[in-house]
Design a protein around this motif. Structure first.
Motif, PDB file in Angstrom:
ATOM      1  N   ARG A  77      50.976  76.050  25.098  1.00 54.14           N
ATOM      2  CA  ARG A  77      51.061  75.529  26.484  1.00 54.14           C
ATOM      3  C   ARG A  77      52.365  75.965  27.137  1.00 54.14           C
ATOM      4  NH1 ARG A  77      49.882  70.569  24.024  1.00 54.14           N
ATOM      5  NH2 ARG A  77      47.629  70.254  23.904  1.00 54.14           N
ATOM      6  N   ARG A  78      53.451  75.844  26.407  1.00 50.87           N
ATOM      7  CA  ARG A  78      54.762  76.234  26.960  1.00 50.87           C
ATOM      8  C   ARG A  78      54.802  77.733  27.256  1.00 50.87           C
ATOM      9  NH1 ARG A  78      59.067  72.566  23.352  1.00 50.87           N
ATOM     10  NH2 ARG A  78      58.205  70.570  24.019  1.00 50.87           N
ATOM     11  N   LEU A  79      54.220  78.514  26.371  1.00 54.66           N
ATOM     12  CA  LEU A  79      54.171  79.964  26.588  1.00 54.66           C
ATOM     13  C   LEU A  79      53.386  80.289  27.848  1.00 54.66           C
ATOM     14  CD1 LEU A  79      54.668  82.880  25.423  1.00 54.66           C
ATOM     15  CD2 LEU A  79      52.433  82.655  24.329  1.00 54.66           C
ATOM     16  N   MET A  80      52.228  79.649  27.988  1.00 56.51           N
ATOM     17  CA  MET A  80      51.371  79.935  29.145  1.00 56.51           C
ATOM     18  C   MET A  80      52.046  79.490  30.444  1.00 56.51           C
ATOM     19  SD  MET A  80      47.670  79.030  27.505  1.00 56.51           S
ATOM     20  CE  MET A  80      46.771  79.344  29.017  1.00 56.51           C
ATOM     21  N   ALA A  81      52.749  78.349  30.391  1.00 54.96           N
ATOM     22  CA  ALA A  81      53.459  77.883  31.590  1.00 54.96           C
ATOM     23  C   ALA A  81      54.566  78.875  31.950  1.00 54.96           C
ATOM     24  CB  ALA A  81      54.031  76.494  31.352  1.00 54.96           C
ATOM     25  N   ALA A  82      55.288  79.333  30.930  1.00 53.57           N
ATOM     26  CA  ALA A  82      56.403  80.259  31.182  1.00 53.57           C
ATOM     27  C   ALA A  82      55.905  81.588  31.749  1.00 53.57           C
ATOM     28  CB  ALA A  82      57.174  80.501  29.885  1.00 53.57           C
ATOM     29  N   LYS A  83      54.713  82.013  31.310  1.00 56.56           N
ATOM     30  CA  LYS A  83      54.174  83.304  31.750  1.00 56.56           C
ATOM     31  C   LYS A  83      53.221  83.160  32.936  1.00 56.56           C
ATOM     32  CE  LYS A  83      54.819  86.738  30.204  1.00 56.56           C
ATOM     33  NZ  LYS A  83      55.884  87.686  30.546  1.00 56.56           N
ATOM     34  N   GLY A  84      52.981  81.922  33.380  1.00 56.66           N
ATOM     35  CA  GLY A  84      52.066  81.714  34.504  1.00 56.66           C
ATOM     36  C   GLY A  84      50.632  82.084  34.177  1.00 56.66           C
ATOM     37  N   LEU A  85      50.227  81.864  32.927  1.00 60.05           N
ATOM     38  CA  LEU A  85      48.863  82.224  32.516  1.00 60.05           C
ATOM     39  C   LEU A  85      47.903  81.059  32.730  1.00 60.05           C
ATOM     40  CD1 LEU A  85      49.480  84.038  29.092  1.00 60.05           C
ATOM     41  CD2 LEU A  85      49.231  85.056  31.376  1.00 60.05           C
ATOM     42  N   GLY A  86      46.694  81.366  33.133  1.00 62.14           N
ATOM     43  CA  GLY A  86      45.643  80.374  33.288  1.00 62.14           C
ATOM     44  C   GLY A  86      44.746  80.353  32.057  1.00 62.14           C
ATOM     45  N   PRO A  87      43.849  79.370  31.977  1.00 70.88           N
ATOM     46  CA  PRO A  87      42.984  79.211  30.794  1.00 70.88           C
ATOM     47  C   PRO A  87      42.168  80.462  30.455  1.00 70.88           C
ATOM     48  CG  PRO A  87      42.734  77.348  32.301  1.00 70.88           C
ATOM     49  CD  PRO A  87      43.609  78.326  32.996  1.00 70.88           C
ATOM     50  N   ASP A  88      41.803  81.253  31.458  1.00 67.58           N
ATOM     51  CA  ASP A  88      40.957  82.418  31.195  1.00 67.58           C
ATOM     52  C   ASP A  88      41.743  83.668  30.829  1.00 67.58           C
ATOM     53  OD1 ASP A  88      38.594  81.065  31.645  1.00 67.58           O
ATOM     54  OD2 ASP A  88      38.664  81.429  33.815  1.00 67.58           O
ATOM     55  N   ASP A  89      43.056  83.548  30.765  1.00 66.06           N
ATOM     56  CA  ASP A  89      43.873  84.757  30.599  1.00 66.06           C
ATOM     57  C   ASP A  89      44.113  85.163  29.149  1.00 66.06           C
ATOM     58  OD1 ASP A  89      44.126  85.101  33.326  1.00 66.06           O
ATOM     59  OD2 ASP A  89      45.931  83.842  33.451  1.00 66.06           O
ATOM     60  N   VAL A  90      43.758  84.289  28.192  1.00 64.75           N
ATOM     61  CA  VAL A  90      44.013  84.617  26.780  1.00 64.75           C
ATOM     62  C   VAL A  90      42.711  85.100  26.147  1.00 64.75           C
ATOM     63  CG1 VAL A  90      44.747  83.713  24.537  1.00 64.75           C
ATOM     64  CG2 VAL A  90      45.882  82.937  26.639  1.00 64.75           C
ATOM     65  N   ASP A  91      42.787  86.286  25.513  1.00 64.27           N
ATOM     66  CA  ASP A  91      41.602  86.885  24.889  1.00 64.27           C
ATOM     67  C   ASP A  91      41.452  86.492  23.418  1.00 64.27           C
ATOM     68  OD1 ASP A  91      41.016  88.467  27.243  1.00 64.27           O
ATOM     69  OD2 ASP A  91      42.744  89.693  26.669  1.00 64.27           O
ATOM     70  N   LEU A  92      42.591  86.375  22.738  1.00 63.25           N
ATOM     71  CA  LEU A  92      42.563  86.203  21.278  1.00 63.25           C
ATOM     72  C   LEU A  92      43.752  85.352  20.849  1.00 63.25           C
ATOM     73  CD1 LEU A  92      41.738  86.942  18.321  1.00 63.25           C
ATOM     74  CD2 LEU A  92      42.959  89.106  18.639  1.00 63.25           C
ATOM     75  N   LEU A  93      43.516  84.471  19.908  1.00 63.42           N
ATOM     76  CA  LEU A  93      44.535  83.556  19.398  1.00 63.42           C
ATOM     77  C   LEU A  93      44.568  83.700  17.875  1.00 63.42           C
ATOM     78  CD1 LEU A  93      46.317  81.001  20.155  1.00 63.42           C
ATOM     79  CD2 LEU A  93      44.258  79.656  19.733  1.00 63.42           C
ATOM     80  N   ILE A  94      45.693  84.169  17.341  1.00 65.25           N
ATOM     81  CA  ILE A  94      45.821  84.308  15.889  1.00 65.25           C
ATOM     82  C   ILE A  94      46.873  83.316  15.415  1.00 65.25           C
ATOM     83  CG2 ILE A  94      46.229  85.875  13.964  1.00 65.25           C
ATOM     84  CD1 ILE A  94      45.658  88.218  15.814  1.00 65.25           C
ATOM     85  N   VAL A  95      46.524  82.507  14.441  1.00 70.30           N
ATOM     86  CA  VAL A  95      47.423  81.450  13.977  1.00 70.30           C
ATOM     87  C   VAL A  95      47.813  81.713  12.524  1.00 70.30           C
ATOM     88  CG1 VAL A  95      47.723  78.980  13.593  1.00 70.30           C
ATOM     89  CG2 VAL A  95      46.373  79.786  15.549  1.00 70.30           C
ATOM     90  N   ALA A  96      49.098  81.948  12.315  1.00 68.47           N
ATOM     91  CA  ALA A  96      49.628  82.096  10.956  1.00 68.47           C
ATOM     92  C   ALA A  96      50.100  80.729  10.490  1.00 68.47           C
ATOM     93  CB  ALA A  96      50.791  83.080  10.957  1.00 68.47           C
ATOM     94  N   THR A  97      49.599  80.301   9.345  1.00 63.35           N
ATOM     95  CA  THR A  97      50.004  78.995   8.806  1.00 63.35           C
ATOM     96  C   THR A  97      49.601  78.879   7.343  1.00 63.35           C
ATOM     97  OG1 THR A  97      49.917  76.596   9.149  1.00 63.35           O
ATOM     98  CG2 THR A  97      47.868  77.800   9.516  1.00 63.35           C
ATOM     99  N   VAL A  98      50.362  78.086   6.585  1.00 61.76           N
ATOM    100  CA  VAL A  98      49.913  77.669   5.252  1.00 61.76           C
ATOM    101  C   VAL A  98      49.659  76.166   5.218  1.00 61.76           C
ATOM    102  CG1 VAL A  98      50.930  79.526   3.887  1.00 61.76           C
ATOM    103  CG2 VAL A  98      52.296  77.473   4.385  1.00 61.76           C
ATOM    104  N   THR A  99      49.787  75.536   6.377  1.00 63.31           N
ATOM    105  CA  THR A  99      49.510  74.094   6.456  1.00 63.31           C
ATOM    106  C   THR A  99      48.490  73.830   7.561  1.00 63.31           C
ATOM    107  OG1 THR A  99      51.449  73.876   7.887  1.00 63.31           O
ATOM    108  CG2 THR A  99      51.756  73.344   5.550  1.00 63.31           C
ATOM    109  N   PRO A 100      47.305  74.452   7.463  1.00 63.53           N
ATOM    110  CA  PRO A 100      46.275  74.202   8.471  1.00 63.53           C
ATOM    111  C   PRO A 100      45.942  72.709   8.510  1.00 63.53           C
ATOM    112  CG  PRO A 100      45.310  75.187   6.500  1.00 63.53           C
ATOM    113  CD  PRO A 100      46.798  75.249   6.327  1.00 63.53           C
ATOM    114  N   ASP A 101      45.490  72.225   9.660  1.00 55.00           N
ATOM    115  CA  ASP A 101      45.122  70.800   9.737  1.00 55.00           C
ATOM    116  C   ASP A 101      44.117  70.451   8.640  1.00 55.00           C
ATOM    117  OD1 ASP A 101      46.601  71.051  12.075  1.00 55.00           O
ATOM    118  OD2 ASP A 101      45.250  69.800  13.247  1.00 55.00           O
TER     119      ASP A 101
END
Ligand code: UT7
Length: 344
Positions: A77-101
């Motif tokens: 959310r903070r990234l999108m606010a800083a870049k002025g991105l709207g909900p439709d502007d992100v194509d792909l989300l990759i999450v690196a984690t070893v503690t998934p929910d």
């Protein structure tokens, strides 16, 4: 069911190969600060030992209800606010984690839902402390292929969920946090210039969480044996990290005709200040050009690199056109380094 859903969702490549650049970064760290002095109330340790052996002074620990996905979602959310991105502007989300929910569904799905990214697909990637760099390399390929315009790469870990609070050899080292970067096409000559990764599975027993997977499903026995907590053979990991971090940076420098003197900054995974100092010394890099936020956050696994990158940018230590190397070593073992010419 609609008959044409697959063709609606598939986007053919738009352009030929291009480089990807990091064009934005944002982070999130929980409010609660746990100092070394706080830990001495429950553990046989001292501020002196922790600072002199690791450089860590405090770490953030998530509040009840905070999870890897809630932290990651806030960073996005903070990234999108800083870049002025709207909900439709992100194509792909990759999450690196070893503690998934949860083991599944993927944390990427949970973040996609919490942030509200109707067009984005996504997935999780497991490479421990190298996870953010592996995800960065992966995301960059979708930009390079012209398949996507905007890829968000998240590194997020709620390490407090898998740290044994009674084990002083690990409990003092780790903290919680999240970071997200935006990848877009780079201007010519800028962006991610080169990367290098390797895995060495012979390190599988030196840093791991033994139970909870298919090898040892959760049972009363695994809980009693505290096998759902992280275990580390610290000295072995330390030696491997120092040698591999320096080697990986040198490899990238050599094959790009560069020396350490050409780098504005090296942004390393934050596991131990002594690893950072030893790596800088091996590279002949002034120690102050090795980014360090470990004193404030400890080891946040996949989140360390975006947290360190944000600190570097806020400190004005990276300007457009500067060269920087990210480098990480983690459980697996996993190793990675990425050379960038900064483009924003
Ligand atoms: O992020 C993934 C990669 N992880 C890493 O890169 C971590 C790499 N390893 C390390 O950073 C270091 O090995 C540690 C910080 C984990 C440990 O530092 P060390 O200098 O290697 O200490 P050690 O394990 O050799 O232990 C030295 C002594 C031991 O006591 P004895 O056997 O000499 O009597 C430990 O029991 O320090 C003791 N010790 C502590 N004492 C006070 C271990 N943890 C603590 C503690 N407080 N928290």
């Amino acid at each position: 069911m609609g008959g044409n859903i697959t063709s609606c969702m598939f986007e053919p490549p738009r352009e030929g190969p291009r480089r990807a650049a990091i064009t934005g970064v944002a982070t999130y760290a929980p409010q609660r600060v746990v100092t070394n002095a706080d830990l001495t109330h429950t553990l046989d340790t001292s501020d002196e030992w922790i600072v002199s052996r690791t450089g860590i002074r405090e770490r953030r620990i998530g509040a009840p209800g905070e999870t890897t996905s809630t932290m990651g979602a806030e960073a996005v959310r903070r990234l999108m606010a800083a870049k002025g991105l709207g909900p439709d502007d992100v194509d792909l989300l990759i999450v690196a984690t070893v503690t998934p929910d949860m083991l599944f569904p993927a944390t990427a799905c949970l973040i996609q839902d919490q942030v509200g990214l109707p067009r984005a697909w996504g997935f999780d990637l497991s490479a421990a402390c190298s996870g953010f760099l592996y995800a960065l390399t992966t995301g960059a390929q979708f930009i390079a292929a012209g398949a996507h315009r905007r890829v968000v790469v998240v590194g997020a870990d709620l390490m407090s969920a898998i740290i044994d609070p009674t084990d002083r050899t690990t409990a003092v080292l780790f903290g919680d946090g999240a970071g997200a970067v935006l990848l877009e096409q780079a201007a010519d000559g800028f962006g991610i210039l080169d990367f290098h990764h390797r895995v060495d599975g012979s390190g599988r027993d030196d840093l791991l969480m033994p139970a909870g997977g298919s090898l040892k499903p959760a049972s009363a026995e695994t809980v009693a044996a505290r096998e759902h907590f992280l275990r580390q053979n610290g000295r072995v990991v330390f030696k491997f990290a120092v040698s591999q971090m320096a080697w990986s940076v040198e490899l990238l420098l050599r094959r790009n005709g560069l020396t350490a003197a050409d780098l504005a900054v090296v942004i390393p995974h934050q596991a131990n200040q002594r690893i950072l100092d030893a790596t800088a010394d091996r590279l002949g890099l002034p120690r102050e050009r090795m980014a360090s936020v470990i004193g404030r956050y400890g080891n946040t696994t996949a989140a360390t690199l975006p947290l360190a990158l944000e600190d570097v940018l806020q400190g004005g230590r990276l300007s457009r056109g500067d060269l920087a190397v990210f480098v990480a070593v983690g459980a697996g073992f996993t190793v990675g380094a990425t050379l960038v010419r900064w483009d924003c």
